[in-house]
Design an enzyme around this catalytic site. Structure first.
Site, PDB file in Angstrom:
ATOM      1  N   ASP A   1      71.846 -35.225-111.024  1.00  0.00           N
ATOM      2  CA  ASP A   1      70.470 -34.865-110.678  1.00  0.00           C
ATOM      3  C   ASP A   1      70.049 -35.641-109.437  1.00  0.00           C
ATOM      4  O   ASP A   1      69.986 -36.873-109.456  1.00  0.00           O
ATOM      5  CB  ASP A   1      69.552 -35.191-111.857  1.00  0.00           C
ATOM      6  CG  ASP A   1      68.108 -34.777-111.597  1.00  0.00           C
ATOM      7  OD1 ASP A   1      67.905 -33.630-111.183  1.00  0.00           O
ATOM      8  OD2 ASP A   1      67.209 -35.608-111.786  1.00  0.00           O
TER       9      ASP A   1
ATOM     10  N   THR B   1      65.994 -30.499-106.118  1.00  0.00           N
ATOM     11  CA  THR B   1      65.857 -31.772-105.395  1.00  0.00           C
ATOM     12  C   THR B   1      67.029 -32.006-104.453  1.00  0.00           C
ATOM     13  O   THR B   1      66.833 -32.433-103.308  1.00  0.00           O
ATOM     14  CB  THR B   1      65.746 -32.944-106.388  1.00  0.00           C
ATOM     15  OG1 THR B   1      66.851 -32.909-107.297  1.00  0.00           O
ATOM     16  CG2 THR B   1      64.453 -32.866-107.181  1.00  0.00           C
ATOM     17  N   THR B   2      68.230 -31.714-104.904  1.00  0.00           N
ATOM     18  CA  THR B   2      69.406 -31.909-104.046  1.00  0.00           C
ATOM     19  C   THR B   2      69.361 -30.953-102.854  1.00  0.00           C
ATOM     20  O   THR B   2      69.652 -31.341-101.720  1.00  0.00           O
ATOM     21  CB  THR B   2      70.700 -31.688-104.854  1.00  0.00           C
ATOM     22  OG1 THR B   2      70.683 -32.536-106.005  1.00  0.00           O
ATOM     23  CG2 THR B   2      71.924 -32.018-104.027  1.00  0.00           C
TER      24      THR B   2
ATOM     25  N   ASP C   1      64.307 -30.152-115.646  1.00  0.00           N
ATOM     26  CA  ASP C   1      64.442 -29.196-114.534  1.00  0.00           C
ATOM     27  C   ASP C   1      64.154 -27.776-115.006  1.00  0.00           C
ATOM     28  O   ASP C   1      63.448 -27.006-114.348  1.00  0.00           O
ATOM     29  CB  ASP C   1      65.846 -29.255-113.934  1.00  0.00           C
ATOM     30  CG  ASP C   1      66.094 -30.554-113.163  1.00  0.00           C
ATOM     31  OD1 ASP C   1      65.147 -31.347-113.037  1.00  0.00           O
ATOM     32  OD2 ASP C   1      67.230 -30.765-112.704  1.00  0.00           O
TER      33      ASP C   1
END
Length: 551
Positions: free
Chosen positions: A56, A89-90, A381
């Site tokens: 994550d 997010t990545t 998520d």
């Protein structure tokens, strides 16, 4: 002329830009291999020996001890993405890093950073417009589509082995807590239990309180329970000022104790008269009060957290009261079952069978603590993307399809942009292709072949064509049910662009003290010391250097 103290350091011009860009790119590089369904995990070991194993993006960046200010701007991109959407997010961080990489080449070609910033902003606005036009409408009643979206968010994470089961639980949870005010996923509580398999995870339509009843003589279970919520203490009130009670006779002491007992009995009687079968108390419960509650057959829990009281109020319909003198039957809530049960060796209070569960609890199970923690991150998520989908009603295909299509559209758009900003728009288009390229790399595929295939399909007008990381083929992602909310992409592009522009516009770094464990610039304020500045800048990412081996 800037007058600096002896400890201050300064890097100016091209050196400052280069140092900041390198720091930003290093952050993006650290999470890049975690992207996609075939992404790898990172093991992060803190100074006290604690271990986190995750892929994550935001968790990795939070756990890393990053000191460099420009690098922290990129970390903020992931945190914003997490707060706004919950997933992607990545993606946001990788795009930000690639925008900086593309900008570096243009700066070396004497394109001014302000021109770059202007071009990037234009490209980002156009990209969001194009995505909104191409987004696929999803009905809030389309449960099957919501389950697919929840499942996509868990793909590639620790929960993937049971993603179908967990996706069903996530959709049930979000639909349960939805009300006229919207969806607050804080009303979905998560209880982690080490033991069993991920498939044993379940959703309780109600609230689980991590407490036990206060007295063994109280009932273990109460059916058709009237629930009272008291945000106070079932104890004798203390005087607000320092006071002494002088007792000169044993009878006086007995009268004093009798009076205390009488007060406690009156408190319990008020609960009993109101019809309470179960009471959750925010503060302590006196031993004598416990005895009287047990006599009345009332199940009591003490020191319940404020968050638990709020969720119990939502679930049972009870009103949290601050004074027992005012409690009435109308203040009580209802639950079909309130029981103390054993979960993974811990006793907890289950409040279930409520009429309209506006607060629910997910029990997540896993073989080890690390597994359960990673499942929880995947669930967070997934809850976020289902919430956003219900709020916006628009989704996009996955597998790098939107980025590939945007890259083609933005290259066409660049022709209509005048001046040197055109080069920045083209660079933005190239930067977006880092997503399909990285998906291919992480899946062990040839990124060039994959990108060529994707471009060809999108040139032919197939907006949903994306890369299947498992087979290496380009397939219709929408038909395969691989979709994600529109807001995941728009927020990622917006945050990444803002961070990249902010970093590019910095041409002077003045640090009051040692910025990064190395020389940032000469004390006399000239542009010298670039090599020291660069080395120091990266060294200053603290934990990043140390984590390198672990990654």
């Amino acid at each position: 002329m800037i007058v600096l103290s002896e400890d201050s350091q300064r890097t100016s011009g091209r050196d400052a830009q280069s140092m900041n860009i390198t720091a930003g790119k290093a952050v993006a590089e650290s999470v890049r291999t975690t992207l996609g369904p075939k992404g790898m995990d990172k093991m992060l070991v803190d100074s006290s020996g604690g271990v986190v194993v995750t892929n994550d993006g935001v968790t990795i960046l939070k756990e890393m001890d990053i000191d460099h200010p420009a690098a922290n701007m990129i970390v903020e991109v992931s945190e914003t993405q997490e707060d706004e959407v919950g997933d992607g997010t990545t993606t946001a961080v990788v795009i930000a890093g690639e925008l900086l990489d593309q900008a570096e080449e243009l700066i070396e070609s004497d394109i001014h950073p302000t021109t770059l910033a202007q071009g990037y902003r234009q490209a980002a606005e156009k990209a969001k417009e194009l995505l909104a036009e191409d987004a696929i409408d999803v009905s809030a009643e389309d449960r099957e589509e919501l389950v697919k979206i929840a499942s996509t968010a868990m793909t590639g994470k620790g929960a993937e082995s049971a993603k179908d089961h967990l996706a069903e639980l996530v959709v049930d949870a979000v639909l349960a807590v939805q009300d006229e005010d919207g969806i607050d996923t804080d009303n979905v509580s998560v209880e982690k239990v080490v033991g069993g398999s991920i498939d044993n995870s379940e959703l309780v339509e109600g609230v689980i309180v991590d407490k036990e009843r206060v007295d063994d003589n109280m009932p273990y279970m109460v059916e058709d329970a009237n629930v009272a919520l008291f945000d106070g203490a079932l104890e004798v009130k203390e005087t607000e000022i320092d006071a002494e009670v002088n007792v000169t006779d044993p009878d006086q002491l007995q009268q004093f104790l009798d009076q205390e007992e009488k007060q406690l009995k009156e408190m319990v009687d008020k609960l009993a008269d109101a019809g309470a079968d179960v009471v959750f108390v925010g503060d302590g419960i006196d031993d004598m009060a416990q005895h009287y509650l047990a006599q009345e057959g009332i199940l009591a829990v003490r020191r319940a957290k404020n968050s638990d009281l709020k969720r119990l109020a939502r679930a049972t319909g009870a009103r949290v009261v601050g004074n027992l003198d005012d409690i009435e039957e109308s203040d009580l809530g209802f639950a079909g079952s309130v029981a103390q049960k054993d979960v993974g060796g811990d006793e907890r209070i289950f409040v279930e069978d409520v009429e309209d569960a506006k607060a629910v609890t997910m029990i997540l199970r896993g073989g080890t603590e690390h597994v359960v923690d990673e499942v929880e991150r995947a669930i967070d998520d997934s809850l976020g993307v289902v919430r956003v989908t219900l709020e916006d009603g628009k989704v996009l295909p996955g597998g790098g399809a939107p980025e590939t299509d945007l890259a083609l559209e933005l290259r066409d758009f660049a022709d209509s942009v005048g001046g040197r900003e055109q080069l920045a728009v083209e660079a933005f288009a190239d930067a977006l292709e880092v997503i399909p390229r990285t998906l291919a790399e992480n899946a062990g595929l040839d990124p060039i072949d994959s990108l060529v295939d994707l471009r060809a399909r999108h040139d032919a007008g197939e907006f949903g064509a994306g890369l299947d990381a498992y087979t290496g083929e380009v397939i219709d992602m929408e038909a395969e049910g691989v979709t994600e909310p529109l807001r995941v992409k728009t927020q990622a592009i917006e945050s990444a662009t803002e961070a990249a522009v902010m970093i590019l516009r910095i041409d002077d770094v003045i640090a009051a003290g040692d910025l990064s464990g190395g020389q940032v610039g000469d004390d006399d304020g000239d542009d010298g010391g670039a090599p020291g500045g660069m080395g120091g800048g990266m060294g200053g990412m603290g934990g990043m250097g140390g984590m390198g081996g672990a990654m």
